[in-house]
Design a protein around this motif. Structure first.
Motif, PDB file in Angstrom:
ATOM      1  N   UNK A  58       0.834  -1.202   0.000  1.00 37.22           N
ATOM      2  CA  UNK A  58       0.000   0.000   0.000  1.00 37.22           C
ATOM      3  C   UNK A  58       0.870   1.254   0.000  1.00 37.22           C
ATOM      4  N   UNK A  59       1.909   1.249   0.840  1.00 38.49           N
ATOM      5  CA  UNK A  59       2.835   2.387   0.881  1.00 38.49           C
ATOM      6  C   UNK A  59       3.521   2.566  -0.476  1.00 38.49           C
ATOM      7  N   UNK A  60       3.926   1.461  -1.091  1.00 33.61           N
ATOM      8  CA  UNK A  60       4.551   1.536  -2.420  1.00 33.61           C
ATOM      9  C   UNK A  60       3.573   2.103  -3.441  1.00 33.61           C
ATOM     10  N   UNK A  61       2.296   1.722  -3.341  1.00 31.10           N
ATOM     11  CA  UNK A  61       1.281   2.254  -4.245  1.00 31.10           C
ATOM     12  C   UNK A  61       1.123   3.758  -4.100  1.00 31.10           C
ATOM     13  N   UNK A  88      -3.658   7.682 -12.346  1.00 33.24           N
ATOM     14  CA  UNK A  88      -3.100   6.469 -11.740  1.00 33.24           C
ATOM     15  C   UNK A  88      -3.833   6.121 -10.447  1.00 33.24           C
ATOM     16  N   UNK A  89      -4.138   7.134  -9.646  1.00 28.83           N
ATOM     17  CA  UNK A  89      -4.835   6.889  -8.378  1.00 28.83           C
ATOM     18  C   UNK A  89      -6.216   6.280  -8.601  1.00 28.83           C
ATOM     19  N   UNK A  95      -4.981   0.334  -8.101  1.00 29.87           N
ATOM     20  CA  UNK A  95      -5.620   0.215  -6.786  1.00 29.87           C
ATOM     21  C   UNK A  95      -5.550  -1.239  -6.317  1.00 29.87           C
ATOM     22  N   UNK A  96      -5.834  -2.166  -7.222  1.00 28.30           N
ATOM     23  CA  UNK A  96      -5.793  -3.589  -6.865  1.00 28.30           C
ATOM     24  C   UNK A  96      -4.395  -3.997  -6.403  1.00 28.30           C
ATOM     25  N   UNK A 105       3.227  -3.873  -6.885  1.00 28.61           N
ATOM     26  CA  UNK A 105       3.221  -2.506  -6.383  1.00 28.61           C
ATOM     27  C   UNK A 105       4.650  -1.958  -6.332  1.00 28.61           C
ATOM     28  N   UNK A 106       5.586  -2.783  -5.861  1.00 33.17           N
ATOM     29  CA  UNK A 106       6.992  -2.374  -5.838  1.00 33.17           C
ATOM     30  C   UNK A 106       7.547  -2.274  -7.258  1.00 33.17           C
TER      31      UNK A 106
END
Length: 169
Positions: A58-61, A88-89, A95-96, A105-106
């Motif tokens: 989530x933080x990476x996102x 992007x958001x 989001x997934x 995500x990373x």
């Protein structure tokens, strides 16, 4: 019969990859996150927290949205950066992946960081930006081995740009 909890070894965490789906950097970060959660909460070794596992993704996102803003602003101006970050958001795939405990995500974060580093390196030819580019490439390759094609394209682009500018000797 009943099976008892058997934690994975660090060797398995880092090197087990029977089906080609071990996102190595993610495995390292997720395991560390879960171990930190257990240490902070005093939970036993067999305890599990999905939120502790998903928090790094989530933080990476969130950081990816920020990187897209910086990259868009750098190459197209602040409105481009804001628009790209906004889109992007809202992107369902982003989001997934930002809430799944997987390496994508990373992968997205470090691809954006690599592109940003490459843009800055080509502009300034400063070592720090070349290092950002190189380390980000290493990180996204460790996030998902299939991203080798992205790394190849970025390096071909960098070579073409350097040769075209006369900076490559």
């Amino acid at each position: 019969g009943t099976r008892s909890f058997e934690p994975a070894t660090w060797t398995d965490t880092l090197f087990e990859n029977r089906r080609g789906n071990n996102h190595l950097l993610n495995s390292l970060i997720m395991r560390s996150s879960l171990d930190a959660w257990r240490a902070i909460t005093g939970s036993p070794r067999d305890a599990f927290s999905e939120s502790a596992l998903s928090a790094p993704s989530f933080a990476a996102g969130l950081l990816t949205v920020a990187m897209v803003f910086l990259l868009g602003s750098r190459v197209g101006g602040p409105l481009v950066g804001i628009g790209a970050a906004f889109l992007l958001a809202l992107c369902p795939w982003h989001v997934r992946y930002a809430v799944e405990a997987r390496g994508y995500s990373f992968l997205l974060l470090f691809i954006c960081t690599a592109i940003y580093g490459l843009v800055r390196a080509i502009e300034s030819n400063k070592l720090r930006w070349w290092l950002v580019f190189a380390l980000s490439e290493a990180a996204f390759l460790l996030s998902f081995a299939g991203s080798v094609y992205v790394a190849a394209v970025l390096n071909v682009f960098a070579a073409i740009e350097l040769i075209g500018s006369g900076r490559a000797a």
